[in-house]
Write a protein that holds these residues in place. Sequence first.
Motif, PDB file in Angstrom:
ATOM      1  N   LYS A 427       0.834  -1.199   0.000  1.00 25.17           N
ATOM      2  CA  LYS A 427       0.000   0.000   0.000  1.00 25.17           C
ATOM      3  C   LYS A 427       0.871   1.253   0.000  1.00 25.17           C
ATOM      4  O   LYS A 427       2.033   1.228   0.417  1.00 25.17           O
ATOM      5  CB  LYS A 427      -0.918   0.017   1.222  1.00 25.17           C
ATOM      6  CG  LYS A 427      -1.887  -1.152   1.292  1.00 25.17           C
ATOM      7  CD  LYS A 427      -2.801  -1.044   2.513  1.00 25.17           C
ATOM      8  CE  LYS A 427      -3.783  -2.210   2.572  1.00 25.17           C
ATOM      9  NZ  LYS A 427      -4.693  -2.113   3.755  1.00 25.17           N
ATOM     10  N   ASP A 428       0.275   2.352  -0.466  1.00 28.09           N
ATOM     11  CA  ASP A 428       0.986   3.627  -0.414  1.00 28.09           C
ATOM     12  C   ASP A 428       0.744   4.301   0.930  1.00 28.09           C
ATOM     13  O   ASP A 428       0.091   3.747   1.821  1.00 28.09           O
ATOM     14  CB  ASP A 428       0.581   4.531  -1.582  1.00 28.09           C
ATOM     15  CG  ASP A 428      -0.897   4.916  -1.551  1.00 28.09           C
ATOM     16  OD1 ASP A 428      -1.563   4.738  -0.497  1.00 28.09           O
ATOM     17  OD2 ASP A 428      -1.408   5.401  -2.593  1.00 28.09           O
ATOM     18  N   ALA A 429       1.236   5.539   1.049  1.00 29.02           N
ATOM     19  CA  ALA A 429       1.142   6.246   2.327  1.00 29.02           C
ATOM     20  C   ALA A 429      -0.287   6.535   2.733  1.00 29.02           C
ATOM     21  O   ALA A 429      -0.584   6.719   3.918  1.00 29.02           O
ATOM     22  CB  ALA A 429       1.940   7.545   2.238  1.00 29.02           C
ATOM     23  N   ASP A 430      -1.185   6.579   1.751  1.00 27.97           N
ATOM     24  CA  ASP A 430      -2.593   6.852   2.045  1.00 27.97           C
ATOM     25  C   ASP A 430      -3.407   5.586   2.284  1.00 27.97           C
ATOM     26  O   ASP A 430      -4.631   5.646   2.433  1.00 27.97           O
ATOM     27  CB  ASP A 430      -3.208   7.659   0.896  1.00 27.97           C
ATOM     28  CG  ASP A 430      -2.569   9.024   0.742  1.00 27.97           C
ATOM     29  OD1 ASP A 430      -2.238   9.635   1.779  1.00 27.97           O
ATOM     30  OD2 ASP A 430      -2.404   9.474  -0.415  1.00 27.97           O
ATOM     31  N   GLY A 431      -2.748   4.461   2.255  1.00 27.11           N
ATOM     32  CA  GLY A 431      -3.445   3.204   2.501  1.00 27.11           C
ATOM     33  C   GLY A 431      -4.075   2.581   1.278  1.00 27.11           C
ATOM     34  O   GLY A 431      -4.853   1.621   1.395  1.00 27.11           O
ATOM     35  N   ASN A 432      -3.755   3.104   0.081  1.00 32.09           N
ATOM     36  CA  ASN A 432      -4.303   2.536  -1.161  1.00 32.09           C
ATOM     37  C   ASN A 432      -3.447   1.366  -1.632  1.00 32.09           C
ATOM     38  O   ASN A 432      -2.198   1.433  -1.573  1.00 32.09           O
ATOM     39  CB  ASN A 432      -4.342   3.599  -2.250  1.00 32.09           C
ATOM     40  CG  ASN A 432      -5.211   4.776  -1.864  1.00 32.09           C
ATOM     41  OD1 ASN A 432      -6.360   4.602  -1.476  1.00 32.09           O
ATOM     42  ND2 ASN A 432      -4.663   5.991  -1.982  1.00 32.09           N
TER      43      ASN A 432
END
Length: 554
Positions: A427-432
């Motif tokens: 996941k990326d930093a935004d949780g995606n």
Amino acid sequence: MSTNENQPGPNFIRQIINNDLKNNKNDGKVVTRFPPEPNGYLHIGHAKSICLNFGIAAEYNGRCNLRFDDTNPEKESDEYVESIKRDVSWLGFEWSELCHASDYFEQLYDYAVQLIKQGQAYVDSLSAEEIRAYRGTLTEPGKESPDRSRSIEENLDLFQRMRAGEFADGQYVLRAKIDMASPNMNMRDPAIYRIRRVHHQRTGDDWCIYPMYDYTHCISDAMEGITHSLCTLEFEDHRPLYDWVLDEVKTPCHPQQIEFARLQLEYTIVSKRKLNQLVMEKHVNGWDDPRMPTIAGLRRAGFTPKAIRDFCERIGLTKQNSWIEMGVLEYCIREDLNENALRAMAVLQPLRVVIDNYPENQVEQLEVSNHPQKPEMGKRIVPFSKVVLIERDDFAEVPPPKYKRLVEGGEVRLRGSYVIKCNEIVKDADGNIVELRCSYDPDTLGKNPEGRKVKGVIHWVSEQHSHPAELRLYNRLFSVPNPDNEPNFLDVINPDSLEVLTDCRVEASLGTADPDNRYQFERTGYFCLDAIDSAGGKLVFNRTVTLRDSFEKD
């Protein structure tokens, strides 16, 4: 008459023709015509008439002419002429003769002179508004024009001067002298010529008077030796005028006008005026926008001639106007494409999958069937590599009940290749979710090892070898079944009639996609390459129809 056992069953028009042939009417000939006005592109309603007229002629070993009713040059153009010829040919028909009403302008004028000499036509100076007022109503007879009693000599002089260009547009019209008390409004001294100083696309400025449709059409039929003049029901009340003109001018033959119900298809409009409004006001992207019910639009959307001909045959011929469900047309194209469309893989919303245990620089050229039920359609090569792309919807972090696609810790088969297992979610930093880390089983190429149960199969493309593409997901242009019944049809344009996906990836073989081919993008729908917008090297695919009917029944 042909005896092909695969021909459609009898209908009332064939029964009339069969009876005519039995009685040797028209010397056993069958001659039809398709007579569009070149003031717009043909639509699905015209397709029914095209299939009927050309089909009847072919069935009875007769002839069918393509004739342009070009008597209203203000709205006509060569663009429309060429589009009509292209559409008729694309549907699979060849005309016996290419004709124009303007071919007969001189004969039409001479016949009008003949009517004047017979005391059956007169030059009228009433304005258009006055003519409407004098015409009466359905319950009240009309009033005779003060000019109805002009002498034959005066009418001849005025008509000749109309042709010579002495008078202003609208100053005079030539009217047939029939019966102002007739219960049929069309017989109340209809106009047969009007003055119009408009450049004609074929005759230039040779004429400043032009014949009216009801007068022109029947004589053009007679000039071409048409035996059966097939037209839609709105012309039924015009038939007495059709016959009156032919009887009075004594043409070489007297065609028989036969009316049938026009095609009324749900979720569409077929008014040329309204279609033109959609184009001119840019509610759509031209006459060939795939949402339009024009033949050009259907062709660009990926419809096939076979599907349209099948549709016209299925709905049949009646004498009663009725609405046809859009689902019938969509069924016809699905049936054709399910049988004949090449299979391919496209990922609309890509999710990156890294196969950790696959060799870094290895590429396998997998053979995949072009059609699972038709081996004669051959195979294609699909490259497989370490990084593939799958549909974002084919992975669920929290799967719903009975979910058979990829989940963390679960397995799924990639179509035509290996079984993979999801081991990690990135996941990326935004949780995606941006990536899945997976492993593959090299012993599962094209098979399930004994005791292994992998139910889910998903499509994919190689990240390295796939091509970027734009996919246009077209839906019905209107949000209600009968937009013509609305106070303003523009208010019910479907806001979701087009969804454009710009980040899609398609398998390597589609880099050389043929615009003439149709493709089933697995589990997504049927598509075709947009030959116009793909001309610059960009891949653009139009969705013809979904894999199944996604609209609920009313």
